[in-house]
Design a protein around this motif. Structure first.
Motif, PDB file in Angstrom:
ATOM      1  N   PRO A   1       2.230  -9.349  -2.542  1.00 54.10           N
ATOM      2  CA  PRO A   1       2.926  -9.806  -1.351  1.00 54.10           C
ATOM      3  C   PRO A   1       1.957 -10.364  -0.306  1.00 54.10           C
ATOM      4  CG  PRO A   1       3.646  -7.603  -1.971  1.00 54.10           C
ATOM      5  CD  PRO A   1       2.498  -7.950  -2.827  1.00 54.10           C
ATOM      6  N   ILE A   2       2.426 -11.311   0.452  1.00 53.79           N
ATOM      7  CA  ILE A   2       1.658 -11.901   1.546  1.00 53.79           C
ATOM      8  C   ILE A   2       2.305 -11.478   2.856  1.00 53.79           C
ATOM      9  CG2 ILE A   2       0.914 -14.056   2.634  1.00 53.79           C
ATOM     10  CD1 ILE A   2      -0.411 -13.507  -0.066  1.00 53.79           C
ATOM     11  N   VAL A   3       1.489 -10.969   3.787  1.00 52.62           N
ATOM     12  CA  VAL A   3       1.997 -10.505   5.070  1.00 52.62           C
ATOM     13  C   VAL A   3       1.309 -11.278   6.188  1.00 52.62           C
ATOM     14  CG1 VAL A   3       2.292  -8.535   6.610  1.00 52.62           C
ATOM     15  CG2 VAL A   3       2.314  -8.187   4.137  1.00 52.62           C
ATOM     16  N   THR A   4       2.105 -11.769   7.133  1.00 55.41           N
ATOM     17  CA  THR A   4       1.568 -12.390   8.338  1.00 55.41           C
ATOM     18  C   THR A   4       1.936 -11.503   9.512  1.00 55.41           C
ATOM     19  OG1 THR A   4       1.766 -14.612   7.424  1.00 55.41           O
ATOM     20  CG2 THR A   4       1.604 -14.431   9.821  1.00 55.41           C
ATOM     21  N   PHE A   5       0.908 -11.102  10.268  1.00 54.47           N
ATOM     22  CA  PHE A   5       1.076 -10.292  11.465  1.00 54.47           C
ATOM     23  C   PHE A   5       0.861 -11.199  12.669  1.00 54.47           C
ATOM     24  CE2 PHE A   5      -0.682  -7.434   8.238  1.00 54.47           C
ATOM     25  CZ  PHE A   5       0.209  -6.377   8.275  1.00 54.47           C
TER      26      PHE A   5
ATOM     27  N   ALA B   1      -3.162 -10.649   1.903  1.00 55.41           N
ATOM     28  CA  ALA B   1      -2.487 -10.179   0.700  1.00 55.41           C
ATOM     29  C   ALA B   1      -2.356  -8.672   0.797  1.00 55.41           C
ATOM     30  CB  ALA B   1      -3.287 -10.565  -0.532  1.00 55.41           C
ATOM     31  N   ALA B   2      -1.190  -8.153   0.446  1.00 53.47           N
ATOM     32  CA  ALA B   2      -0.928  -6.713   0.515  1.00 53.47           C
ATOM     33  C   ALA B   2      -0.855  -6.143  -0.895  1.00 53.47           C
ATOM     34  CB  ALA B   2       0.381  -6.459   1.234  1.00 53.47           C
ATOM     35  N   PRO B   3      -1.464  -4.988  -1.108  1.00 50.62           N
ATOM     36  CA  PRO B   3      -1.330  -4.364  -2.426  1.00 50.62           C
ATOM     37  C   PRO B   3       0.118  -3.942  -2.653  1.00 50.62           C
ATOM     38  CG  PRO B   3      -2.432  -2.887  -0.896  1.00 50.62           C
ATOM     39  CD  PRO B   3      -2.245  -4.198  -0.188  1.00 50.62           C
ATOM     40  N   ASP B   4       0.548  -3.975  -3.887  1.00 51.86           N
ATOM     41  CA  ASP B   4       1.920  -3.575  -4.207  1.00 51.86           C
ATOM     42  C   ASP B   4       2.192  -2.170  -3.702  1.00 51.86           C
ATOM     43  OD1 ASP B   4       2.403  -5.976  -5.399  1.00 51.86           O
ATOM     44  OD2 ASP B   4       2.209  -5.250  -7.454  1.00 51.86           O
ATOM     45  N   GLY B   5       3.240  -2.029  -2.928  1.00 51.80           N
ATOM     46  CA  GLY B   5       3.630  -0.732  -2.417  1.00 51.80           C
ATOM     47  C   GLY B   5       2.750  -0.213  -1.300  1.00 51.80           C
ATOM     48  N   GLY B   6       1.914  -1.062  -0.734  1.00 55.57           N
ATOM     49  CA  GLY B   6       0.981  -0.629   0.300  1.00 55.57           C
ATOM     50  C   GLY B   6       1.630  -0.412   1.654  1.00 55.57           C
ATOM     51  N   ALA B   7       0.985   0.424   2.451  1.00 55.38           N
ATOM     52  CA  ALA B   7       1.456   0.700   3.802  1.00 55.38           C
ATOM     53  C   ALA B   7       0.973  -0.388   4.747  1.00 55.38           C
ATOM     54  CB  ALA B   7       0.938   2.064   4.262  1.00 55.38           C
ATOM     55  N   LEU B   8       1.848  -0.847   5.632  1.00 58.07           N
ATOM     56  CA  LEU B   8       1.452  -1.870   6.602  1.00 58.07           C
ATOM     57  C   LEU B   8       0.337  -1.357   7.510  1.00 58.07           C
ATOM     58  CD1 LEU B   8       4.726  -3.638   7.754  1.00 58.07           C
ATOM     59  CD2 LEU B   8       3.116  -4.308   5.988  1.00 58.07           C
TER      60      LEU B   8
ATOM     61  N   GLY C   1       5.734  -6.423  -5.940  1.00 59.53           N
ATOM     62  CA  GLY C   1       6.221  -7.749  -6.296  1.00 59.53           C
ATOM     63  C   GLY C   1       5.781  -8.817  -5.322  1.00 59.53           C
ATOM     64  N   SER C   2       5.899 -10.058  -5.746  1.00 62.90           N
ATOM     65  CA  SER C   2       5.497 -11.185  -4.907  1.00 62.90           C
ATOM     66  C   SER C   2       6.586 -11.530  -3.913  1.00 62.90           C
ATOM     67  CB  SER C   2       5.204 -12.406  -5.776  1.00 62.90           C
ATOM     68  OG  SER C   2       4.058 -12.191  -6.531  1.00 62.90           O
ATOM     69  N   THR C   3       6.195 -11.603  -2.673  1.00 58.69           N
ATOM     70  CA  THR C   3       7.128 -11.947  -1.614  1.00 58.69           C
ATOM     71  C   THR C   3       6.341 -12.290  -0.356  1.00 58.69           C
ATOM     72  OG1 THR C   3       9.137 -11.255  -0.475  1.00 58.69           O
ATOM     73  CG2 THR C   3       7.438  -9.593  -0.774  1.00 58.69           C
ATOM     74  N   VAL C   4       7.050 -12.698   0.666  1.00 55.53           N
ATOM     75  CA  VAL C   4       6.427 -13.033   1.945  1.00 55.53           C
ATOM     76  C   VAL C   4       7.069 -12.164   3.018  1.00 55.53           C
ATOM     77  CG1 VAL C   4       6.153 -14.843   3.673  1.00 55.53           C
ATOM     78  CG2 VAL C   4       5.937 -15.401   1.249  1.00 55.53           C
TER      79      VAL C   4
END
Length: 102
Positions: A1-5, A17-24, A90-93
């Motif tokens: 997953p890709i996260v934008t803060f 990039a965030a690890p699968d199931g990772g905490a924000l 999974g892959s997501t934004v």
């Protein structure tokens, strides 16, 4: 997953990039994301975020998070606490914005 803060005023953003199931919260620490945390200073809910895109990529909130969100008048899925929110595999934004100044 890709996260934008995004910072609360929109002047700063970090994409990672965030690890699968990772905490924000862990991702915020690793990337120096513009999301404030003052949990150890007895300022719960400083990590309050607005989910701008991809709410479905987060695990459902647990009771503790729901209690805090209810106390501050913020309801999921639009609002979450970065200290509690975890990514689904999974892959997501996901795009979130801080609701407090950092």
């Amino acid at each position: 997953p890709i996260v934008t803060f995004e910072s609360s005023d929109g002047t700063r953003s970090i994409t990672a990039a965030a690890p699968d199931g990772g905490a924000l919260a862990d991702l915020c620490d690793d990337t120096e994301a513009p999301i404030p945390f003052s949990c150890r200073s007895a300022s719960c809910a400083t990590c309050h975020i607005e989910v701008l895109e991809g709410a479905e990529s987060l695990m459902p909130p647990e009771d503790e998070e729901l209690d805090v969100l209810d106390a501050i008048g913020a309801a999921p899925p639009r609002y979450r606490l970065a200290c509690c929110a975890r990514m689904k595999p999974g892959s997501t934004v996901l795009r979130v914005r801080a609701q407090n100044e950092d």
